[in-house]
Design a protein around this motif. Structure first.
Motif: not given
Length: 153
Positions: A66-68, A100-103, A107-109
């Motif tokens: 998930l994003s923060q 994030d592979p799409n953006d 960053m994803l956690l």
């Protein structure tokens, strides 16, 4: 120190006399929160996690990456709180930040292997906490209480 009943100001205004703290929902919810936090901290003392840290880890365990921002919303934490929680969990090696592979700007956690192991090991204890909190209530009252809490939040 005198008890409340021993020391009552007879000159108090009528509104003050009709405001009984022990009958106020906000006070009772605060006291219930204190009790729940105390039980949580006693059961999970060895994990050295605050309730908010555990809830963030548990939400990541449920959802995956998930994003923060999204984690904060799903864990019901404001941006400043979730930022501090994430920083401390990352310092302990319990979560990882991944691009994030799409953006590329985001960053994803996700849980680290240690975080996954930690949460998995604490889930049974977390269920115990709920049982201890609800112990004074009958099973029917527990169901009703949970339904009412869900309405409030």
């Amino acid at each position: 120190m005198s008890s409340l009943s021993e020391k009552t100001d007879v000159s108090a205004s009528a509104p003050a006399r009709t405001f009984i703290l022990d009958d106020q929902v906000q006070h009772l919810l605060r006291r219930a929160h204190q009790r729940a936090s105390s039980i949580f901290l006693s059961v999970l003392a060895d994990a050295q996690l605050t309730p908010t840290q555990f809830f963030a880890l548990a939400r990541l365990h449920e959802t995956g990456r998930l994003s923060q921002n999204r984690l904060g919303r799903l864990a019901a934490m404001d941006p400043a709180t979730i930022q501090g929680v994430i920083r401390r969990l990352q310092e302990r090696g319990l979560i990882e930040r991944l691009p994030d592979p799409n953006d590329r700007r985001r960053m994803l956690l996700s849980l680290s292997p240690l975080g996954q192991e930690t949460v998995s090991g604490l889930l049974a204890d977390a269920k115990t906490i709920g049982g201890e909190i609800m112990a004074p209530l009958s099973p029917e009252e527990q169901d009703q209480f949970m339904a009412l809490l869900r309405k409030l939040v």
